[in-house]
Scaffold this motif. Sequence first.
Motif: not given
Length: 321
Positions: A70-85
Amino acid sequence: MNSTTSHAEPAVRRHALSAEEKADFDRNGYFGPFTVYSEEEMRAQWKRERLQLMDRSHAVYGEEAASSGNTNIANYDRHLDSAFLADHVGRPEIVDRVAGALGPDLLCWRTEFFPKYAGDEGTDWHQADTFANASGKPQIVWPDQLKKFGGTLTVWTAFTEASVETGCLQFVPGTHQVMRYDETKRMNYDADRINAADKGGVRRGFFGYDYRELQIDPDWHPDESRAISMALKPGQAVMFWSTLQHASHPHAGTTPEMRLGFASRYVPTCVRIYPDTDVVEEYGGSVSLDGYGAVLVSGEDAFGHNRIARETTRGHRFPRL
């Protein structure tokens, strides 16, 4: 300045802090709200992007994070795969203001989504300097000659409405100069703590931790009488030192809409990121840093301390000012 100005000295920073704004920021530890997107643009953009972000096939932490407790790590660093982010972390509306506080040579070292659903608890009062609070290992280390500084500059952008009712941020102005928490201590993770604690009449927690375990003085309490609430419309943002005492309200549940913030965190290029570690362990989970890279969003990196990502995992180039 002329057109031969180097990356380290941008010719124009249209969104730079004024002298008065910089003085307020230095005194209070935060600046905002300011506009990154119009409300209409943000709502439309998020409607498009949220479904795409459900695809984790190119996420740096992938299913490893999504299934890691049950971790917030899943919400880390999506700018590394999303062009918008990826474009978001380098937007001039953000980077120009951060450069006014940290200088022109800047890394985005981490991003995080912070969702809060109807009925969710508020977030504990906390400060972060080295971000060793959950993992036990410093995640960012400033040079010895700059030890009076520390922490990171966080730009927290509202992707949906962030009001008192939906759980907006709270700050105690001017508290960024003195740390009230000892990050060399360890907090004890307990998933059963989520939505269970009542602190001062407010349901607060910290993703399964109790941040009070890090207090230097166990009898100290944040002065909530001085706290301000940072309500934001979709597309608005606030910039603040991570060492500023901050928290969030609970989501009162008066609306079913999720409160969603996206935090991008910035440090000068002289700061070492994840030194002497190749794994992030916190919030009941762990992920490998094999695919990680910091993003140079402004200026030059004359130090070479950190692995740099030049493009997303899908081949989108990161912008640089």
